[in-house]
Design a protein around this motif. Sequence first.
Motif, mmCIF file in Angstrom:
data_model
loop_
_atom_site.group_PDB
_atom_site.id
_atom_site.type_symbol
_atom_site.label_atom_id
_atom_site.label_comp_id
_atom_site.label_asym_id
_atom_site.label_seq_id
_atom_site.Cartn_x
_atom_site.Cartn_y
_atom_site.Cartn_z
ATOM 1 N N PHE A 49 10.238 8.053 -5.945
ATOM 2 C CA PHE A 49 10.326 9.498 -6.131
ATOM 3 C C PHE A 49 9.060 10.187 -5.636
ATOM 4 C CE2 PHE A 49 8.798 7.486 -9.945
ATOM 5 C CZ PHE A 49 7.667 8.222 -10.268
ATOM 6 N N GLY A 50 9.157 11.501 -5.475
ATOM 7 C CA GLY A 50 8.009 12.307 -5.085
ATOM 8 C C GLY A 50 7.796 12.413 -3.585
ATOM 9 N N PHE A 51 8.821 12.171 -2.787
ATOM 10 C CA PHE A 51 8.683 12.215 -1.335
ATOM 11 C C PHE A 51 8.888 13.635 -0.827
ATOM 12 C CE2 PHE A 51 10.169 7.981 -2.488
ATOM 13 C CZ PHE A 51 9.145 7.220 -1.960
ATOM 14 N N LYS A 52 8.114 14.025 0.169
ATOM 15 C CA LYS A 52 8.174 15.392 0.698
ATOM 16 C C LYS A 52 9.404 15.636 1.559
ATOM 17 C CE LYS A 52 3.245 16.144 0.617
ATOM 18 N NZ LYS A 52 2.063 16.520 1.363
ATOM 19 N N SER A 53 10.015 14.578 2.069
ATOM 20 C CA SER A 53 11.203 14.745 2.905
ATOM 21 C C SER A 53 12.159 13.584 2.677
ATOM 22 C CB SER A 53 10.819 14.818 4.381
ATOM 23 O OG SER A 53 10.369 13.549 4.842
ATOM 24 N N ARG A 54 13.404 13.800 3.046
ATOM 25 C CA ARG A 54 14.422 12.750 2.946
ATOM 26 C C ARG A 54 14.054 11.591 3.864
ATOM 27 N NH1 ARG A 54 19.395 13.775 0.948
ATOM 28 N NH2 ARG A 54 19.049 15.976 1.282
ATOM 29 N N ARG A 55 13.509 11.916 5.011
ATOM 30 C CA ARG A 55 13.103 10.881 5.965
ATOM 31 C C ARG A 55 12.021 9.986 5.367
ATOM 32 N NH1 ARG A 55 9.106 10.329 9.880
ATOM 33 N NH2 ARG A 55 9.735 9.059 11.649
ATOM 34 N N ARG A 56 11.024 10.583 4.722
ATOM 35 C CA ARG A 56 9.954 9.790 4.111
ATOM 36 C C ARG A 56 10.483 8.919 2.972
ATOM 37 N NH1 ARG A 56 4.590 13.631 3.860
ATOM 38 N NH2 ARG A 56 4.422 13.914 6.111
ATOM 39 N N ALA A 57 11.433 9.431 2.233
ATOM 40 C CA ALA A 57 12.034 8.636 1.157
ATOM 41 C C ALA A 57 12.761 7.426 1.724
ATOM 42 C CB ALA A 57 12.988 9.500 0.335
ATOM 43 N N ARG A 58 13.471 7.618 2.798
ATOM 44 C CA ARG A 58 14.208 6.496 3.403
ATOM 45 C C ARG A 58 13.274 5.506 4.067
ATOM 46 N NH1 ARG A 58 19.762 9.294 5.446
ATOM 47 N NH2 ARG A 58 20.672 9.278 3.381
ATOM 48 N N ILE A 59 12.194 5.984 4.673
ATOM 49 C CA ILE A 59 11.198 5.076 5.249
ATOM 50 C C ILE A 59 10.571 4.234 4.134
ATOM 51 C CG2 ILE A 59 8.928 4.983 6.339
ATOM 52 C CD1 ILE A 59 9.860 7.373 8.070
ATOM 53 N N ALA A 60 10.254 4.886 3.013
ATOM 54 C CA ALA A 60 9.668 4.163 1.880
ATOM 55 C C ALA A 60 10.644 3.126 1.333
ATOM 56 C CB ALA A 60 9.262 5.144 0.787
ATOM 57 N N LEU A 61 11.916 3.457 1.277
ATOM 58 C CA LEU A 61 12.928 2.516 0.815
ATOM 59 C C LEU A 61 12.994 1.312 1.746
ATOM 60 C CD1 LEU A 61 15.219 1.718 -1.071
ATOM 61 C CD2 LEU A 61 16.726 3.203 0.257
ATOM 62 N N ARG A 62 12.952 1.568 3.040
ATOM 63 C CA ARG A 62 12.974 0.465 4.013
ATOM 64 C C ARG A 62 11.717 -0.395 3.888
ATOM 65 N NH1 ARG A 62 12.676 2.610 9.513
ATOM 66 N NH2 ARG A 62 10.464 2.388 9.165
ATOM 67 N N GLU A 63 10.541 0.232 3.730
ATOM 68 C CA GLU A 63 9.296 -0.516 3.602
ATOM 69 C C GLU A 63 9.270 -1.338 2.312
ATOM 70 O OE1 GLU A 63 6.254 2.444 4.006
ATOM 71 O OE2 GLU A 63 6.437 2.471 6.198
ATOM 72 N N TYR A 64 9.799 -0.771 1.238
ATOM 73 C CA TYR A 64 9.877 -1.502 -0.024
ATOM 74 C C TYR A 64 10.779 -2.707 0.133
ATOM 75 C CZ TYR A 64 10.814 -2.330 -5.010
ATOM 76 O OH TYR A 64 10.965 -2.880 -6.242
ATOM 77 N N ARG A 65 11.879 -2.524 0.836
ATOM 78 C CA ARG A 65 12.808 -3.633 1.062
ATOM 79 C C ARG A 65 12.132 -4.756 1.847
ATOM 80 N NH1 ARG A 65 18.003 -4.784 0.664
ATOM 81 N NH2 ARG A 65 18.995 -6.065 2.230
ATOM 82 N N GLU A 66 11.387 -4.403 2.904
ATOM 83 C CA GLU A 66 10.692 -5.403 3.704
ATOM 84 C C GLU A 66 9.605 -6.106 2.887
ATOM 85 O OE1 GLU A 66 9.351 -3.277 7.135
ATOM 86 O OE2 GLU A 66 11.388 -3.000 7.895
ATOM 87 N N ALA A 67 8.855 -5.357 2.095
ATOM 88 C CA ALA A 67 7.802 -5.945 1.262
ATOM 89 C C ALA A 67 8.405 -6.858 0.198
ATOM 90 C CB ALA A 67 6.970 -4.851 0.617
ATOM 91 N N TYR A 68 9.507 -6.447 -0.396
ATOM 92 C CA TYR A 68 10.161 -7.251 -1.431
ATOM 93 C C TYR A 68 10.685 -8.562 -0.850
ATOM 94 C CZ TYR A 68 12.862 -8.288 -5.607
ATOM 95 O OH TYR A 68 13.363 -8.884 -6.734
ATOM 96 N N ARG A 69 11.201 -8.527 0.349
ATOM 97 C CA ARG A 69 11.687 -9.743 1.007
ATOM 98 C C ARG A 69 10.532 -10.727 1.254
ATOM 99 N NH1 ARG A 69 15.481 -7.685 5.883
ATOM 100 N NH2 ARG A 69 17.062 -6.662 4.630
ATOM 101 N N ASN A 70 9.361 -10.202 1.605
ATOM 102 C CA ASN A 70 8.228 -11.032 1.954
ATOM 103 C C ASN A 70 7.554 -11.659 0.736
ATOM 104 O OD1 ASN A 70 8.543 -10.631 4.690
ATOM 105 N ND2 ASN A 70 7.259 -8.811 4.687
ATOM 106 N N ILE A 71 7.846 -11.187 -0.470
ATOM 107 C CA ILE A 71 7.227 -11.750 -1.667
ATOM 108 C C ILE A 71 7.596 -13.212 -1.843
ATOM 109 C CG2 ILE A 71 7.298 -11.680 -4.207
ATOM 110 C CD1 ILE A 71 7.475 -8.659 -4.009
ATOM 111 N N TYR A 72 8.828 -13.544 -1.581
ATOM 112 C CA TYR A 72 9.321 -14.880 -1.852
ATOM 113 C C TYR A 72 9.447 -15.769 -0.619
ATOM 114 C CZ TYR A 72 10.250 -12.700 -6.278
ATOM 115 O OH TYR A 72 10.106 -12.019 -7.453
ATOM 116 N N ARG A 73 8.770 -15.431 0.423
ATOM 117 C CA ARG A 73 8.833 -16.273 1.634
ATOM 118 C C ARG A 73 7.794 -17.349 1.598
ATOM 119 N NH1 ARG A 73 10.275 -12.691 6.854
ATOM 120 N NH2 ARG A 73 12.309 -12.118 6.125
#
Length: 73
Positions: A49-73
């Motif tokens: 939450f707290g994103f200035k634009s819809r685009r930034r929120a979706r970029i953050a969601l994608r980055e979180y997804r990539e970071a979460y995947r890398n935790i267990y590699r």
Amino acid sequence: MTSSDEHAGDMRWGWTCPRCNADVPVHRDGGSETFLWACPTDDCPSVGFGFKSRRRARIALREYREAYRNIYR
């Protein structure tokens, strides 16, 4: 030509939760005029939450997804 806001709520974009792979919509928070995303699954705590634009929120969601995947590699 179409506006980028036209497809903003469209789930065909493929935005999925990093933890449970559920479709995650991005919404505008009327109280703060920012954007947020929250996993709709009851037992999943993923939220952003707290994103200035819809685009930034979706970029953050994608980055979180990539970071979460890398935790267990």
